[in-house]
Design a protein around this motif. Structure first.
Motif, PDB file in Angstrom:
ATOM      1  N   THR A 251     -14.962   1.032  -1.374  1.00  9.00           N
ATOM      2  CA  THR A 251     -15.369   2.175  -0.252  1.00  9.00           C
ATOM      3  C   THR A 251     -14.316   1.320   0.785  1.00  9.00           C
ATOM      4  O   THR A 251     -13.581   0.735   1.684  1.00  9.00           O
ATOM      5  N   THR A 252     -14.061   2.715   1.853  1.00 12.65           N
ATOM      6  CA  THR A 252     -12.865   3.173   2.962  1.00 12.65           C
ATOM      7  C   THR A 252     -14.015   3.249   4.250  1.00 12.65           C
ATOM      8  O   THR A 252     -13.873   4.021   4.003  1.00 12.65           O
TER       9      THR A 252
ATOM     10  N   GLY B  52      -6.900   2.444  -0.525  1.00 10.51           N
ATOM     11  CA  GLY B  52      -8.827   1.742  -1.129  1.00 10.51           C
ATOM     12  C   GLY B  52      -9.270   2.356  -2.171  1.00 10.51           C
ATOM     13  O   GLY B  52      -9.993   2.362  -2.620  1.00 10.51           O
ATOM     14  N   ASN B  53      -9.382   3.861  -1.715  1.00  6.86           N
ATOM     15  CA  ASN B  53     -10.071   4.545  -3.206  1.00  6.86           C
ATOM     16  C   ASN B  53      -9.479   4.824  -4.329  1.00  6.86           C
ATOM     17  O   ASN B  53     -10.589   5.303  -4.965  1.00  6.86           O
TER      18      ASN B  53
ATOM     19  N   LYS C 189       1.294  -1.030  -0.167  1.00  4.58           N
ATOM     20  CA  LYS C 189       0.164  -0.061  -0.158  1.00  4.58           C
ATOM     21  C   LYS C 189       0.684   1.350  -0.317  1.00  4.58           C
ATOM     22  O   LYS C 189       2.094   1.598   1.150  1.00  4.58           O
TER      23      LYS C 189
ATOM     24  N   PRO D   1     -11.302   9.057   4.004  1.00  6.73           N
ATOM     25  CA  PRO D   1     -12.357   7.231   4.045  1.00  6.73           C
ATOM     26  C   PRO D   1     -13.149   8.066   3.606  1.00  6.73           C
ATOM     27  O   PRO D   1     -14.234   8.874   4.500  1.00  6.73           O
ATOM     28  N   ASP D   2     -14.690   7.083   3.505  1.00  6.45           N
ATOM     29  CA  ASP D   2     -15.847   7.423   3.529  1.00  6.45           C
ATOM     30  C   ASP D   2     -16.088   7.072   5.384  1.00  6.45           C
ATOM     31  O   ASP D   2     -17.460   7.687   4.730  1.00  6.45           O
TER      32      ASP D   2
ATOM     33  N   ILE E  57     -14.686  -3.603   1.006  1.00  8.45           N
ATOM     34  CA  ILE E  57     -13.785  -2.470   2.363  1.00  8.45           C
ATOM     35  C   ILE E  57     -13.057  -2.808   2.313  1.00  8.45           C
ATOM     36  O   ILE E  57     -12.187  -3.655   2.558  1.00  8.45           O
ATOM     37  N   MET E  58     -11.811  -1.374   2.763  1.00  7.10           N
ATOM     38  CA  MET E  58     -10.367  -1.531   2.793  1.00  7.10           C
ATOM     39  C   MET E  58     -10.338  -0.945   4.325  1.00  7.10           C
ATOM     40  O   MET E  58     -11.051   0.064   4.152  1.00  7.10           O
TER      41      MET E  58
ATOM     42  N   ASP F 135      -3.123   2.817   3.245  1.00  6.84           N
ATOM     43  CA  ASP F 135      -3.985   2.139   3.023  1.00  6.84           C
ATOM     44  C   ASP F 135      -5.206   3.182   2.820  1.00  6.84           C
ATOM     45  O   ASP F 135      -6.336   2.395   1.746  1.00  6.84           O
ATOM     46  N   ILE F 136      -6.177   3.941   3.357  1.00  3.43           N
ATOM     47  CA  ILE F 136      -7.063   5.334   2.600  1.00  3.43           C
ATOM     48  C   ILE F 136      -6.939   5.066   1.142  1.00  3.43           C
ATOM     49  O   ILE F 136      -7.917   5.577  -0.004  1.00  3.43           O
TER      50      ILE F 136
END
Length: 178
Positions: A132-133, A126-127, A92, A162-163, A113-114, A122-123
């Motif tokens: 979805t984060t 994921g994005n 990552k 993040p989401d 989902i991350m 991480d975020i």
């Protein structure tokens, strides 16, 4: 790995394994000058055909109470500096890891989902991968940092938002039990 002899001229005389075609830099609590010398020698010998691969660029690993230790990114940077070239990062936020998993398993990004505790790894991954984060606030990231990115209006900083967030991963346990 120990340095073979007392002087730098001795250090470059140690035999190298002819089969080595890549240098991989990962977390190593026994990282040393001798290992740095050996990595550089392989990279110089192999030139661009010898891959330089890093596992991640985490600059610090958080510990309880706000303490931290140097992360793998410090080791990667040491080898990159010595070799004067950039490592290919497989972890990552590089999407390489996600693409490998998605190539082996039927991953649907819209249903994936991350979860992570770092915005910059991480975020961001994921994005970038359309997941979805969910940020857990148990790592190096504070909610004020998220709000700063969110309010910035900068597209690059928006990729770090993040989401969702939770204070702790333990907050998910009741939902996972359903």
């Amino acid at each position: 790995a120990a340095l073979p002899g007392p002087a730098p001229a001795d250090w470059v005389q140690a035999p190298l394994d002819p089969a080595v075609r890549a240098v991989l830099v990962g977390f190593d609590e026994h990282f040393s000058y001798a290992k740095l010398c050996q990595a550089l020698r392989y990279l110089l010998r192999g030139g661009p055909d010898c891959l330089l691969v890093g596992t991640n660029r985490d600059h610090r690993l958080p510990l309880e109470g706000g303490a931290g230790i140097p992360g793998t990114g410090c080791l990667v940077k040491a080898v990159e500096t010595a070799a004067q070239r950039e490592a290919f990062i497989v972890g990552k936020p590089n999407r390489f890891m996600f693409d490998c998993v998605a190539g082996e398993f039927p991953v649907e990004p819209s249903r994936t989902i991350m979860v992570g505790d770092r915005l910059d790894t991480d975020i961001l991954m994921g994005n970038d991968c359309g997941l979805t984060t969910l940020l857990t606030l148990t790592g190096v990231t504070a909610l004020d940092e998220v709000r700063g990115h969110q309010d910035s209006g900068c597209p690059a900083r928006q990729g770090l938002v993040p989401d969702f967030y939770v204070d702790s991963i333990a907050d998910l346990l009741p939902v996972l039990g359903e």
